[in-house]
Design an enzyme around this catalytic site. Structure first.
Site, PDB file in Angstrom:
ATOM      1  N   LYS A  22     -29.700  -6.337   9.762  1.00 13.23           N
ATOM      2  CA  LYS A  22     -28.461  -6.104  10.518  1.00 13.23           C
ATOM      3  C   LYS A  22     -28.498  -4.750  11.242  1.00 13.23           C
ATOM      4  CE  LYS A  22     -24.141  -4.479   8.644  1.00 13.23           C
ATOM      5  NZ  LYS A  22     -24.014  -3.253   9.300  1.00 13.23           N
ATOM      6  N   ASN A  23     -28.782  -3.691  10.499  1.00 12.22           N
ATOM      7  CA  ASN A  23     -28.692  -2.365  11.120  1.00 12.22           C
ATOM      8  C   ASN A  23     -29.792  -2.113  12.136  1.00 12.22           C
ATOM      9  OD1 ASN A  23     -26.355  -1.867   9.777  1.00 12.22           O
ATOM     10  ND2 ASN A  23     -27.274  -0.576   8.191  1.00 12.22           N
ATOM     11  N   ARG A  94     -18.861  -0.002  13.754  1.00 13.77           N
ATOM     12  CA  ARG A  94     -19.536   1.281  13.649  1.00 13.77           C
ATOM     13  C   ARG A  94     -20.652   1.394  14.704  1.00 13.77           C
ATOM     14  NH1 ARG A  94     -18.430   6.185  12.453  1.00 13.77           N
ATOM     15  NH2 ARG A  94     -20.269   7.380  11.942  1.00 13.77           N
ATOM     16  N   CYS A 118     -16.922   0.199   8.215  1.00 10.74           N
ATOM     17  CA  CYS A 118     -16.392   0.229   6.851  1.00 10.74           C
ATOM     18  C   CYS A 118     -15.718   1.565   6.576  1.00 10.74           C
ATOM     19  CB  CYS A 118     -17.517   0.027   5.840  1.00 10.74           C
ATOM     20  SG  CYS A 118     -18.063  -1.678   5.743  1.00 10.74           S
ATOM     21  N   ARG A 123     -16.297   9.615   8.804  1.00 10.85           N
ATOM     22  CA  ARG A 123     -17.579   9.287   9.441  1.00 10.85           C
ATOM     23  C   ARG A 123     -17.621   9.905  10.839  1.00 10.85           C
ATOM     24  NH1 ARG A 123     -18.971   3.024   8.109  1.00 10.85           N
ATOM     25  NH2 ARG A 123     -21.107   3.709   8.419  1.00 10.85           N
ATOM     26  N   ASP A 306     -26.230   1.907   0.842  1.00 12.48           N
ATOM     27  CA  ASP A 306     -25.689   0.553   1.000  1.00 12.48           C
ATOM     28  C   ASP A 306     -25.958  -0.328  -0.215  1.00 12.48           C
ATOM     29  OD1 ASP A 306     -24.750   1.303   3.432  1.00 12.48           O
ATOM     30  OD2 ASP A 306     -26.073   0.048   4.630  1.00 12.48           O
ATOM     31  N   ARG A 398     -19.707 -10.098   7.705  1.00  9.75           N
ATOM     32  CA  ARG A 398     -20.234  -9.154   8.702  1.00  9.75           C
ATOM     33  C   ARG A 398     -21.731  -8.970   8.545  1.00  9.75           C
ATOM     34  NH1 ARG A 398     -17.979  -3.614   8.175  1.00  9.75           N
ATOM     35  NH2 ARG A 398     -19.854  -3.402   9.400  1.00  9.75           N
TER      36      ARG A 398
HETATM   37  C1  UD1 Z   1     -25.655   3.823   9.090  1.00 15.16           C
HETATM   38  C2  UD1 Z   1     -25.544   2.365   8.701  1.00 15.16           C
HETATM   39  C3  UD1 Z   1     -24.842   2.234   7.362  1.00 15.16           C
HETATM   40  C4  UD1 Z   1     -25.517   3.088   6.308  1.00 15.16           C
HETATM   41  C5  UD1 Z   1     -25.728   4.522   6.804  1.00 15.16           C
HETATM   42  C6  UD1 Z   1     -26.570   5.371   5.860  1.00 15.16           C
HETATM   43  C7  UD1 Z   1     -25.422   1.211  10.817  1.00 15.16           C
HETATM   44  C8  UD1 Z   1     -24.584   0.475  11.784  1.00 15.16           C
HETATM   45  N1  UD1 Z   1     -24.794   1.665   9.731  1.00 15.16           N
HETATM   46  O1  UD1 Z   1     -24.330   4.310   9.220  1.00 15.16           O
HETATM   47  O2  UD1 Z   1     -24.876   0.875   6.962  1.00 15.16           O
HETATM   48  O3  UD1 Z   1     -24.686   3.150   5.163  1.00 15.16           O
HETATM   49  O4  UD1 Z   1     -26.385   4.510   8.082  1.00 15.16           O
HETATM   50  O5  UD1 Z   1     -27.807   4.772   5.642  1.00 15.16           O
HETATM   51  O6  UD1 Z   1     -26.623   1.350  10.985  1.00 15.16           O
HETATM   52  N2  UD1 Z   1     -22.710  12.274   9.694  1.00 15.16           N
HETATM   53  C9  UD1 Z   1     -22.150  13.419  10.230  1.00 15.16           C
HETATM   54  N3  UD1 Z   1     -22.107  13.526  11.594  1.00 15.16           N
HETATM   55  C10 UD1 Z   1     -22.604  12.575  12.420  1.00 15.16           C
HETATM   56  C11 UD1 Z   1     -23.175  11.415  11.866  1.00 15.16           C
HETATM   57  C12 UD1 Z   1     -23.215  11.286  10.492  1.00 15.16           C
HETATM   58  O7  UD1 Z   1     -21.705  14.308   9.512  1.00 15.16           O
HETATM   59  O8  UD1 Z   1     -22.537  12.754  13.634  1.00 15.16           O
HETATM   60  C13 UD1 Z   1     -22.776  12.123   8.224  1.00 15.16           C
HETATM   61  C14 UD1 Z   1     -21.983  10.922   7.724  1.00 15.16           C
HETATM   62  O9  UD1 Z   1     -20.631  11.252   7.523  1.00 15.16           O
HETATM   63  C15 UD1 Z   1     -22.695  10.616   6.434  1.00 15.16           C
HETATM   64  C16 UD1 Z   1     -24.163  10.960   6.766  1.00 15.16           C
HETATM   65  O10 UD1 Z   1     -24.115  11.812   7.889  1.00 15.16           O
HETATM   66  O11 UD1 Z   1     -22.253  11.476   5.420  1.00 15.16           O
HETATM   67  C17 UD1 Z   1     -25.030   9.782   7.081  1.00 15.16           C
HETATM   68  O12 UD1 Z   1     -24.416   9.004   8.090  1.00 15.16           O
HETATM   69  P1  UD1 Z   1     -25.242   8.089   9.101  1.00 15.16           P
HETATM   70  O13 UD1 Z   1     -26.657   7.991   8.643  1.00 15.16           O
HETATM   71  O14 UD1 Z   1     -24.969   8.561  10.477  1.00 15.16           O
HETATM   72  O15 UD1 Z   1     -24.554   6.700   8.881  1.00 15.16           O
HETATM   73  P2  UD1 Z   1     -24.042   5.682   9.950  1.00 15.16           P
HETATM   74  O16 UD1 Z   1     -24.884   5.741  11.182  1.00 15.16           O
HETATM   75  O17 UD1 Z   1     -22.568   5.812  10.058  1.00 15.16           O
END
Ligand code: UD1
Length: 424
Positions: A22-23, A94, A118, A123, A306, A398
């Site tokens: 999915k991701n 997301r 989610c 985030r 996850d 989803r």
């Molecule tokens: C993606 C995945 C999600 C998975 C996560 C971590 C998708 C669509 N979703 O989510 O399923 O749980 O990776 O493997 O691929 N952060 C910041 N600033 C930013 C971006 C992130 O502080 O600009 C923080 C987030 O709050 C979190 C951490 O970094 O604490 C990791 O987030 P991130 O890897 O970006 O997760 P997602 O891309 O939201």
């Protein structure tokens, strides 16, 4: 409103084949925008998040054609990079944040509603924005919309303050057609980051180092179409591994990359579960009692956040005291209340949940609080004494293709029912 009814206590035995990740596919679909032509993506899972993403792209002018798990996209005639009219649909997803990087990279500007997804804590997208700005874009947030614009994108050296999958992929998308070289340092190393880079490289991009801490993107003038097959889903694989472990079953999980599962396999083995790796399969044989373990979620190659929730179900019935520390998201324990309703003994202190393993869980009415919590509820239902009713299963749809069919093939008893009203 649909819900699941599960009769617990059946061992799951047999084979299951894993679909595309999915991701990964949620990165590949927007990446296709950059080539401005036709492309084919194979092994695309039939899940709601993919369908929703394709609906949005169609509204932007992308031609979309799906035949079984093959997806054909033609992004030549995108009419606009302004996604603000689709705020409602985009705001729920997301991965819609990738529209920012992809549209910026192709058109030099984009308007995209702030992403949803989610509800597992704050985030932010500050690292995405930091990356776009480093490449020469201006970014403004107004009334829930992100406005990003650049006269010209130029390669830059970008250090990520947190390891972020989304920001790493988004910066890659914006940098592929930029002038010069972009370095992403402290980059995420998840398999789907590598998958998006491989897809773009097949389209003519020049990305090196994906899967390591430092990714180098040498800007190219244009991309061309290609045919690409999505990697298998690491999280779905882990979910079935835990289903086998929890139900004392014996499942051969096919079409997987065992190396992607190393952290999960190691923890399951520590619990006394047999994990046998094959070339592109993993056999998992569950045994009770499960030994207690400590788990901390970490960026890849650590234990994936996850799979924190599915793992918690095993801990809830392990023989002794286990704990799980969530280091990625700050609020990913909402589902613990649901497990407690089933008899789990769990205490959350800050980012750690401690379990005092119980003999068994008992079926009751519970709800899926998000996608992966939904998967955890299904595992809990499969091992519980009696009947479990799981509401809010739209979250599960989803990300899991044909979940109940697969579980029935493995010997589980699970039905999808419809209450016919909004209050299941
Ligand atoms: C993606 C995945 C999600 C998975 C996560 C971590 C998708 C669509 N979703 O989510 O399923 O749980 O990776 O493997 O691929 N952060 C910041 N600033 C930013 C971006 C992130 O502080 O600009 C923080 C987030 O709050 C979190 C951490 O970094 O604490 C990791 O987030 P991130 O890897 O970006 O997760 P997602 O891309 O939201």
């Amino acid at each position: 409103m649909e819900y699941y009814i599960i009769e617990g206590g059946r061992r799951l035995n047999g084979e299951v084949s894993i679909t595309g990740a999915k991701n990964a596919v949620l990165g590949l679909i927007p990446a296709s925008i950059l080539c401005g032509c036709a492309s084919k993506i194979e092994n695309v899972p039939d899940i709601r998040d993919v369908q929703k993403y394709l609906d949005i792209l169609e509204k932007l002018g992308v031609e979309v054609y799906r035949e079984q798990d093959n997806l054909y996209l033609n992004t030549e005639n995108i009419e606009s990079s302004d996604c603000s009219p689709y705020e409602e649909e985009i705001g729920k997803m997301r991965a819609s944040y990738y529209l920012l990087g992809a549209l910026l990279g192709r058109f030099g500007k984009a308007v995209v509603p702030l992403p949803g997804g989610c509800s597992i804590g704050d985030r932010p997208i500050d690292q995405h924005i930091k990356g776009f700005e480093a490449l020469g874009a201006t970014v403004k947030i107004r009334h829930g919309m992100v406005y990003v614009e650049a006269e010209k994108l130029t390669g830059a050296r970008i250090y990520m303050d947190v390891v972020s999958v989304g920001a790493t992929i988004n910066i890659i998308l914006a940098a592929v057609l930029a002038e010069g070289v972009t370095y992403i340092e402290n980059a995420a190393k998840e398999p789907h980051v590598v998958d998006v880079a491989n897809y773009l490289n097949l389209m003519g991009a020049n990305i090196k180092g994906a899967g390591t801490d430092t990714i180098r993107i040498y800007g190219v003038d244009s991309l061309h179409g290609c045919e690409y097959s999505v990697i298998p889903d690491q999280i779905t694989t882990g979910t079935y591994m835990m289903m086998a472990a929890a139900t004392q079953g014996n499942i051969l999980i096919k079409n997987v990359i065992p190396r992607h599962m190393d952290a999960v396999s190691a923890k399951l083995r520590e619990m006394g579960v047999q994990v046998i790796e094959e070339d592109d399969g993993i056999r998992v044989i569950g045994k009770r009692p499960l030994k207690p373990v400590k788990v901390k979620t970490l960026p890849y190659p650590g234990f994936p956040t996850d799979l924190q929730q599915p793992m918690a179900v095993l801990m809830a019935v392990a023989n002794g005291s286990s704990s799980i520390t969530e280091s990625i998201f700050e609020n990913r324990f909402k589902y613990i209340d649901e497990l407690r309703k089933m008899g789990a003994e769990a205490t959350v202190t800050g980012r750690t949940c401690t379990f005092n393993g119980v003999e068994e869980l008992s079926g009751t009415r519970i709800r899926a609080t998000d996608l992966r919590a939904g998967a955890a509820m299904v595992i809990a239902g499969l091992i519980a004494d009696g009947e479990t009713k799981i509401t809010d299963i739209h979250y599960i749809d989803r990300g899991y293709e044909h979940l109940e069919d697969n579980l029935r093939n493995l010997g589980g008893i699970i039905r999808r029912e419809n209450s016919g009203n909004e209050e299941a």
